[in-house]
Scaffold this motif. Structure first.
Motif, PDB file in Angstrom:
ATOM      1  N   PRO A  35      40.730   9.300  -0.694  1.00 24.63           N
ATOM      2  CA  PRO A  35      42.153   9.699  -0.658  1.00 24.63           C
ATOM      3  C   PRO A  35      42.408  11.012   0.074  1.00 24.63           C
ATOM      4  N   ASP A  36      41.426  11.902   0.156  1.00 19.08           N
ATOM      5  CA  ASP A  36      41.646  13.170   0.848  1.00 19.08           C
ATOM      6  C   ASP A  36      41.802  13.008   2.354  1.00 19.08           C
ATOM      7  N   ASP A  37      41.405  11.860   2.887  1.00 17.50           N
ATOM      8  CA  ASP A  37      41.507  11.620   4.332  1.00 17.50           C
ATOM      9  C   ASP A  37      42.521  10.547   4.703  1.00 17.50           C
ATOM     10  N   ARG A  79      42.477   0.926   0.021  1.00 20.67           N
ATOM     11  CA  ARG A  79      41.916   1.181  -1.299  1.00 20.67           C
ATOM     12  C   ARG A  79      41.132   2.490  -1.272  1.00 20.67           C
ATOM     13  N   SER A  80      41.048   3.148  -2.427  1.00 19.77           N
ATOM     14  CA  SER A  80      40.454   4.479  -2.521  1.00 19.77           C
ATOM     15  C   SER A  80      38.963   4.417  -2.824  1.00 19.77           C
ATOM     16  N   LEU A  81      38.228   5.329  -2.179  1.00 17.79           N
ATOM     17  CA  LEU A  81      36.817   5.544  -2.469  1.00 17.79           C
ATOM     18  C   LEU A  81      36.678   6.802  -3.320  1.00 17.79           C
ATOM     19  N   THR A  82      35.804   6.757  -4.319  1.00 17.46           N
ATOM     20  CA  THR A  82      35.537   7.913  -5.159  1.00 17.46           C
ATOM     21  C   THR A  82      34.032   8.108  -5.286  1.00 17.46           C
ATOM     22  N   ASP A  83      33.641   9.313  -5.608  1.00 19.99           N
ATOM     23  CA  ASP A  83      32.220   9.631  -5.721  1.00 19.99           C
ATOM     24  C   ASP A  83      31.554   8.787  -6.798  1.00 19.99           C
ATOM     25  N   GLY A  84      30.439   8.167  -6.441  1.00 20.91           N
ATOM     26  CA  GLY A  84      29.700   7.345  -7.386  1.00 20.91           C
ATOM     27  C   GLY A  84      30.183   5.919  -7.523  1.00 20.91           C
ATOM     28  N   LEU A  85      31.260   5.582  -6.823  1.00 15.19           N
ATOM     29  CA  LEU A  85      31.786   4.223  -6.907  1.00 15.19           C
ATOM     30  C   LEU A  85      30.746   3.218  -6.425  1.00 15.19           C
ATOM     31  N   GLU A  86      30.573   2.137  -7.183  1.00  8.53           N
ATOM     32  CA  GLU A  86      29.669   1.044  -6.802  1.00  8.53           C
ATOM     33  C   GLU A  86      30.518  -0.119  -6.307  1.00  8.53           C
ATOM     34  N   LEU A  87      30.327  -0.488  -5.052  1.00 11.44           N
ATOM     35  CA  LEU A  87      31.058  -1.599  -4.462  1.00 11.44           C
ATOM     36  C   LEU A  87      30.151  -2.814  -4.346  1.00 11.44           C
TER      37      LEU A  87
END
Length: 237
Positions: free
Chosen positions: A81-83, A115-123
């Motif tokens: 989301p920061d980018d 969709r948002s990416l977050t630290d540690g997210l498992e896709l």
């Protein structure tokens, strides 16, 4: 694992297509300038069906083709989301020199689904397990993608966080050298030596090779004070 990579656009940003094998679903990482045609060729040649586009950060040399690729295949784009603002306003993240080089006018719009990416997210995408590591420094929303092949191989798509022999520049809007060194220390240095690195620009390398030769990683290993660390040389944007 099937990995297809090729440089795109004036700044030669690497785009990657990942799948578990021929004729399978796939994910596309960092579709930059002029990426639509080579992506299409790769999909046809290997009989692949995209399910998502993953973005290591928001700079346009890595995202310029995201909307035609996503909307043309009806798949979502994933970005931190920061980018995300850079998807519709690419000039937010580049230097004046870069903006002038491209005429000061770069028109982009967000894909239909982001969709948002977050630290540690498992896709779980295309039969692949992909772990997201938030690595601010080059941009506030920079991430790396880690995955492992069934035969035990490991790879990381490092974006502009880590290159062969260098790191991403930190003097652009949203960049921060102290954050970059922290990302390298906490997210890059712990990776196993046999991890293959697919960087945002330049050739493939390994964590072991970078640990032994990359001046920034050597500096961290030698516990040199952060404020004495040199700024990264310019690469990409």
């Amino acid at each position: 694992m099937l990995v297809i990579g090729f440089p795109t656009g004036a700044l030669q940003a690497n785009c990657f297509v990942l799948a578990s094998g021929e004729g399978e679903p796939c994910v596309i990482v960092d579709p930059g300038q002029d990426a639509v045609e080579p992506i299409g060729q790769a999909l046809r040649k290997h009989r692949l069906a995209p399910v998502a586009v993953l973005l290591t950060h928001g700079h346009f040399d890595h995202t310029f083709s995201v909307t035609p690729v996503c909307d043309g295949n009806d798949v979502p784009a994933y970005i931190h989301p920061d980018d995300v603002e850079m998807l519709s306003d690419p000039l937010k993240g580049i230097s004046r020199e870069s903006a002038a080089f491209f005429g000061g006018d770069l028109e982009m719009r967000e894909p239909s689904e982001v969709r948002s990416l977050t630290d540690g997210l498992e896709l779980d995408l295309a039969g692949l397990r992909i772990t997201v590591d938030h690595t601010p420094g080059h941009t506030g929303g920079s991430v790396m993608f880690r995955s492992g092949a069934q035969e035990g191989g490991r790879l990381v798509i490092s974006g502009d966080t880590l290159f062969a022999g260098s790191i991403g520049r930190t003097d652009l809007p949203g960049g921060d050298h102290t954050s970059m060194l922290s990302s390298l220390r906490t997210k890059v240095m712990p990776l196993p030596d046999d991890t293959v690195v697919l960087p945002g620009h330049g050739p493939t390398t390994t964590i072991g090779r970078e640990r032994a030769t990359n001046p920034y990683l050597l500096q961290l290993q030698d516990a040199v004070r952060t404020d004495d660390a040199p700024a990264a040389p310019h690469r990409g944007l």
